[in-house]
Motif scaffolding. Structure first.
Motif, PDB file in Angstrom:
ATOM      1  N   GLU A 142      33.628  32.764  38.723  1.00 25.38           N
ATOM      2  CA  GLU A 142      34.189  33.853  37.939  1.00 25.38           C
ATOM      3  C   GLU A 142      34.078  35.120  38.774  1.00 25.38           C
ATOM      4  O   GLU A 142      33.002  35.465  39.247  1.00 25.38           O
ATOM      5  CB  GLU A 142      33.430  34.013  36.629  1.00 25.38           C
ATOM      6  CG  GLU A 142      33.936  35.176  35.773  1.00 25.38           C
ATOM      7  CD  GLU A 142      33.068  35.394  34.556  1.00 25.38           C
ATOM      8  OE1 GLU A 142      33.355  34.777  33.505  1.00 25.38           O
ATOM      9  OE2 GLU A 142      32.101  36.184  34.665  1.00 25.38           O
ATOM     10  N   ALA A 143      35.201  35.786  38.963  1.00 21.52           N
ATOM     11  CA  ALA A 143      35.226  37.012  39.754  1.00 21.52           C
ATOM     12  C   ALA A 143      35.465  38.200  38.830  1.00 21.52           C
ATOM     13  O   ALA A 143      36.491  38.257  38.141  1.00 21.52           O
ATOM     14  CB  ALA A 143      36.317  36.943  40.814  1.00 21.52           C
ATOM     15  N   ARG A 144      34.508  39.114  38.822  1.00 18.60           N
ATOM     16  CA  ARG A 144      34.670  40.351  38.053  1.00 18.60           C
ATOM     17  C   ARG A 144      35.165  41.426  39.019  1.00 18.60           C
ATOM     18  O   ARG A 144      34.470  41.780  39.977  1.00 18.60           O
ATOM     19  CB  ARG A 144      33.368  40.764  37.389  1.00 18.60           C
ATOM     20  CG  ARG A 144      33.478  42.006  36.498  1.00 18.60           C
ATOM     21  CD  ARG A 144      32.201  42.248  35.741  1.00 18.60           C
ATOM     22  NE  ARG A 144      31.907  41.148  34.830  1.00 18.60           N
ATOM     23  CZ  ARG A 144      32.400  41.042  33.587  1.00 18.60           C
ATOM     24  NH1 ARG A 144      33.205  41.986  33.121  1.00 18.60           N
ATOM     25  NH2 ARG A 144      32.080  40.026  32.842  1.00 18.60           N
ATOM     26  N   LEU A 145      36.371  41.927  38.752  1.00 12.91           N
ATOM     27  CA  LEU A 145      37.040  42.853  39.664  1.00 12.91           C
ATOM     28  C   LEU A 145      36.906  44.287  39.166  1.00 12.91           C
ATOM     29  O   LEU A 145      37.053  44.551  37.961  1.00 12.91           O
ATOM     30  CB  LEU A 145      38.527  42.503  39.784  1.00 12.91           C
ATOM     31  CG  LEU A 145      38.876  41.039  40.065  1.00 12.91           C
ATOM     32  CD1 LEU A 145      40.380  40.847  39.995  1.00 12.91           C
ATOM     33  CD2 LEU A 145      38.333  40.609  41.416  1.00 12.91           C
ATOM     34  N   PHE A 146      36.675  45.188  40.093  1.00  6.98           N
ATOM     35  CA  PHE A 146      36.651  46.617  39.785  1.00  6.98           C
ATOM     36  C   PHE A 146      37.711  47.269  40.680  1.00  6.98           C
ATOM     37  O   PHE A 146      37.581  47.269  41.912  1.00  6.98           O
ATOM     38  CB  PHE A 146      35.269  47.198  40.037  1.00  6.98           C
ATOM     39  CG  PHE A 146      34.204  46.588  39.169  1.00  6.98           C
ATOM     40  CD1 PHE A 146      33.918  47.128  37.926  1.00  6.98           C
ATOM     41  CD2 PHE A 146      33.513  45.449  39.577  1.00  6.98           C
ATOM     42  CE1 PHE A 146      32.945  46.561  37.111  1.00  6.98           C
ATOM     43  CE2 PHE A 146      32.543  44.872  38.775  1.00  6.98           C
ATOM     44  CZ  PHE A 146      32.254  45.424  37.532  1.00  6.98           C
ATOM     45  N   VAL A 147      38.759  47.793  40.029  1.00  8.56           N
ATOM     46  CA  VAL A 147      39.946  48.280  40.738  1.00  8.56           C
ATOM     47  C   VAL A 147      40.156  49.750  40.423  1.00  8.56           C
ATOM     48  O   VAL A 147      40.059  50.174  39.255  1.00  8.56           O
ATOM     49  CB  VAL A 147      41.198  47.455  40.345  1.00  8.56           C
ATOM     50  CG1 VAL A 147      42.447  48.028  40.987  1.00  8.56           C
ATOM     51  CG2 VAL A 147      41.007  45.991  40.745  1.00  8.56           C
ATOM     52  N   TYR A 173      40.808  53.463  36.428  1.00  5.08           N
ATOM     53  CA  TYR A 173      39.870  52.371  36.696  1.00  5.08           C
ATOM     54  C   TYR A 173      40.196  51.175  35.811  1.00  5.08           C
ATOM     55  O   TYR A 173      40.454  51.321  34.613  1.00  5.08           O
ATOM     56  CB  TYR A 173      38.429  52.828  36.446  1.00  5.08           C
ATOM     57  CG  TYR A 173      37.992  53.955  37.346  1.00  5.08           C
ATOM     58  CD1 TYR A 173      37.652  53.715  38.678  1.00  5.08           C
ATOM     59  CD2 TYR A 173      37.941  55.264  36.876  1.00  5.08           C
ATOM     60  CE1 TYR A 173      37.268  54.754  39.513  1.00  5.08           C
ATOM     61  CE2 TYR A 173      37.547  56.307  37.705  1.00  5.08           C
ATOM     62  CZ  TYR A 173      37.213  56.046  39.021  1.00  5.08           C
ATOM     63  OH  TYR A 173      36.843  57.077  39.850  1.00  5.08           O
ATOM     64  N   THR A 174      40.184  49.995  36.410  1.00  5.95           N
ATOM     65  CA  THR A 174      40.430  48.750  35.697  1.00  5.95           C
ATOM     66  C   THR A 174      39.320  47.771  36.035  1.00  5.95           C
ATOM     67  O   THR A 174      38.955  47.612  37.204  1.00  5.95           O
ATOM     68  CB  THR A 174      41.779  48.134  36.084  1.00  5.95           C
ATOM     69  OG1 THR A 174      42.839  49.005  35.671  1.00  5.95           O
ATOM     70  CG2 THR A 174      41.977  46.769  35.443  1.00  5.95           C
TER      71      THR A 174
END
Length: 821
Positions: free
Chosen positions: A506-511, A549-550
């Motif tokens: 599981e990859a938690r992305l901060f964009v 921010y996403t």
């Protein structure tokens, strides 16, 4: 009565009995003319939007049903025409007692109705015909205008009816005229984008020349000697600017196209010496038709035709004017692009067009994107992406320069109608629309516009609402961000946290979203991310990004070692990226990233590197020190880099002119310009130690930054200096003041790692490669606060490495660079 007038009178009787009704719907401005020709006009020469679209109001009162034009073009020497035009129209209001017609600087001999002369007023621009009796709603009438003279050509060299190099032809748009529609240069008409009528064209020629026109060929009559009358009928309604005729000693090339919607005749017209080259240059025309039908539905215009002229191109329905010089090189990219663009107008412009010039992107942007789709259909995805990237790179670099500002697509100033924003920016937006909807819904939605507004005009709001209603996707955000607002957005992967999940992660992305001359953050953006494992296997998935921010969670079927946003260029964003596979040392090109070439100087034998660069055209994150970091651009270098890989690269800074990306940093003495680096977002910038600055000349704001040894991470220009950056890793925030040294350095076999510590507590020594991959680690007992440890490096490939020491708790102590030679 002159001989010509007598001939015209006889022709009136003949033509009246043949009931010639014709017209087609087509819309265009110019590539060298349409699509390749961009012109910025002087705003002082133009009126306001209401005036520019004012002639549309006539279409609320009067509906022109048919123009029947008989055109004598036998006077090539005098470059004059003799003509008459029968105009059939219906009143849409009560008490209509005159017919206002556009006609530009020709001599009006008379106006008649049923043989009786009518009174008229003419000022070389507007011909007002007084009707013998008032008409009421639904009343239909017909009158004939007799006229002659030398037609007016547009001063730009594109537009109007011209005699040149043995051709006589018209182009329906005058690129420096107001309004742009230029049917008035050769026949009386309602010259606007919204009025559509059918057409009959009857062309009289001599001297071995033949006249051709839009629509279906009816017949040819010999009028005596070498004088010919050729008749054409267009039964589909179109605006005046989409009507075309051409006369010369043309040779004909006849083909047929059979596709999913039937068989269409193809006609190519060129002078006898050009026909062989035309066959070669138009070899991909069947592919262009097939592509457009696959995306946008059936071709509606009967014949697919192109006729060579001295200027062009202009999408006259079924008979496209095409510049003769465009075929010289054969089926080149430029030739194919122009061919497909003009054909694309037979859907975008000729079927559905715009109501006013402020929405010219509706036809020009879609026609230009049609040319991109042609490359995908005919030559594959890689060629398509090259066209898309080239186009958007041109937009971001040049549109604001060419057109004088960052502009929205809808609501363009009149003087920018045929500018880079319209053509190239419009195509870029349509690529993004496809990315927002996906291929299936994009095809479905675009077809729904053509079907719902067939032979009608639309504006951006109607375009948006129809797409939303048909696809079920609310496109308010897309239009607010990409159509109604200037500028562009970009997205940066700030960080990612991985957690094992089943057989994958599981990859938690901060964009983070940043802006390039846009007034607001974009919302509801369908963003792709591509993950790579250690064997370079890829997995691409999508998430929605909104605002600055996403945070998003996605599942990956393997453990990723590298990841990148928008790797497939699904969207045009203000970030340009390219990657390459390096299997040997040497120089490699990375396109679109504004690099001077990447030089791989070290690579272990038999190994490969996957190298990526991203050039972000947005503000670099600020530094806590307050140092001025570039507000306009920065780079990210990364990929899958094997131990021992090393490379050099050259960056260019440009700041001599206002608007240059680095002008904000070079207005002060150029000596203050420095290169800063960080291993990743969230880590403070530090001055990069391994580069050389090479000004082009003293304080002109332009020069080069040559990086001698590339480390993965972010690079930016700054004004002033920071402490030196010493590592590629994030070593935490509690940094002890430890003096770490390595000698000899560079080394080939072994080194000594030495440091003076504040206690005798054991420490951990770790060796990392330039990508941050841990290669070795060992625990070391310290005596008397002095660390002196031998480290063998003889079995390591040539390259850059880092030695890190930390205490038992893992708190960072020091890091130093090691070069293996």
């Amino acid at each position: 009565m002159t001989t010509t007038r007598l001939l015209f009178s006889l022709l009136l009787i003949t033509l009246a009995s043949s009931s010639i009704l014709a017209q087609i719907d087509m819309d265009s401005p110019g590539y060298n003319g349409c699509g390749f020709y961009h012109m910025k006009l002087d705003p002082a020469d133009w009126g306001n939007e209401r005036e520019n679209c004012g002639s549309n109001a006539r279409s609320d009162s009067i509906d022109v049903l048919n123009y029947n034009v008989t055109l004598d073009v036998t006077d090539f020497g005098g470059k004059k025409i003799n003509a008459f035009c029968k105009i059939k129209f219906t009143a849409k209001q009560n008490g209509l007692d005159f017919l206002p017609l556009d006609l530009l600087k020709l001599t009006v001999d008379s106006v008649t109705q049923n043989g009786a002369a009518l009174a008229f007023d003419y000022n070389d621009t507007l011909l007002n015909v007084h009707l013998p009796a008032s008409l009421n709603i639904g009343d239909t009438s017909e009158l004939t205008v007799f006229y002659n003279g030398k037609p007016t050509a547009d001063p730009s060299g594109f537009g109007g009816f011209v005699f040149e190099n043995g051709y006589a032809y018209n182009l329906g748009i005058g690129l420096s005229s107001n309004p742009y529609n230029f049917g008035r240069s050769w026949h009386p008409c309602f010259d606007n984008f919204v009025e559509r009528a059918t057409y009959d064209l009857n062309v009289i020629s001599s001297g071995g020349r033949k006249g051709y026109g839009i629509g279906q060929f009816i017949d040819e009559t010999n009028l005596g000697g070498d004088t010919l009358l050729r008749r054409y009928r267009m039964n589909l309604p179109l605006p005046t600017y989409l009507v075309g005729t051409a006369t010369s000693n043309y040779g004909e090339i006849h083909r047929q196209y059979t596709g999913q919607y039937g068989t269409y005749p193809m006609l190519l017209l060129g002078k006898p010496g050009d026909t062989t080259q035309m066959k070669t240059s138009f070899q991909y025309l069947p592919d262009a038709v097939g592509m457009l039908e696959s995306w946008f539905g059936p071709y509606r215009w009967g014949q697919v035709g192109y006729v060579l002229t001295t200027a062009g191109a202009m999408e006259h329905a079924s008979l496209i004017a095409f510049p003769d010089f465009s075929i010289d090189g054969g089926a080149t990219d430029g030739m194919n692009r122009l061919m497909a663009h003009e054909l694309g107008h037979h859907w975008w412009g000729n079927v559905t067009t715009l109501s006013c010039p402020t929405n010219m992107w509706i036809k020009e942007g879609n026609a230009e994107y049609s040319a991109h789709l042609f490359f995908e259909y005919t030559f594959g995805k890689a060629k398509f992406l090259q066209q898309v990237k080239n186009n958007f790179y041109n937009v971001v670099k040049n549109a604001h320069v060419d057109d004088g500002d960052y502009l929205p697509l809808s609501g363009l100033p009149y003087e920018n109608t045929y500018g880079t924003h319209t053509y190239n920016g419009g195509a870029a937006a349509m690529h993004n629309l496809r990315g927002y909807l996906g291929d299936s819904l994009f095809q479905q939605g675009m077809r729904s516009i053509l079907d719902t507004y067939e032979f009608q005009s639309v504006d951006a709001e109607l375009f948006r609402d129809q797409l939303t209603a048909n696809t079920g996707v609310d496109l308010t955000s897309f239009f607010d961000d990409w159509i109604f607002a200037p500028g562009y957005s970009l997205f940066e992967l700030d960080s990612m946290h991985l957690t094992p999940a089943g057989n994958g992660y599981e990859a938690r992305l901060f964009v983070q979203q940043k802006l390039h001359h846009a007034p607001h953050m974009h919302t509801n953006v369908p963003m792709e991310i591509t993950f790579f494992d250690e064997n370079w296997q890829t997995y691409t998935t999508e998430f929605m990004a909104s605002g600055e921010y996403t945070e998003a969670v996605v599942n990956v079927p393997f453990q990723p070692v590298w990841q990148v946003l928008n790797d497939n260029h699904k969207l045009n964003l203000a970030r340009f990226q390219d990657r390459t596979v390096i299997k040997n040392t040497g120089t490699f090109a990375l396109s679109y990233c504004d690099l001077g070439g990447l030089n791989a100087i070290a690579l272990p034998a038999g190994d490969s590197a996957l190298v990526s660069f991203i050039h972000y055209l947005g503000p670099a994150d600020p530094d806590p020190s307050g140092l001025q970091i570039s507000a306009n651009h920065y780079w990210r270098y990364g990929g899958i880099l094997p131990p021992g890989f090393n490379a050099k690269v050259q960056l260019t800074y440009k700041g001599s002119s206002e608007g240059d990306l680095d002008h904000d940093l070079t207005t002060m003495p150029e000596d203050s310009l420095t290169l800063v680096w960080r291993p990743r977002p969230g880590v403070n910038w530090g001055q990069y130690p391994y580069y050389k600055k090479i000004p082009l000349s003293a304080n002109d704001g332009n020069g080069f930054i040559r990086i001698d040894s590339l480390l993965p991470g972010d690079y930016a220009f700054a004004a002033g200096s920071l402490p030196l950056a010493t590592g590629v890793l994030d070593f935490g925030k509690n940094k002890a003041n430890v003096n770490l040294s390595i000698f000899p350095n560079p080394a080939s076999q072994s080194v000594t790692v030495q440091a003076l510590l504040t206690s005798n507590s054991p420490v951990k020594m770790e060796l990392f490669d330039a990508t941050g991959r841990l290669l070795r680690q060992q625990n070391i007992q310290v005596n008397g606060g002095l660390l002196a440890q031998k480290l063998e490096v003889g079995n390591l490939p040539t390259g850059v490495y880092f030695v890190k020491i930390s205490d038992e708790s893992g708190r960072f102590q020091a890091v130093e660079k090691l070069i293996k030679n």
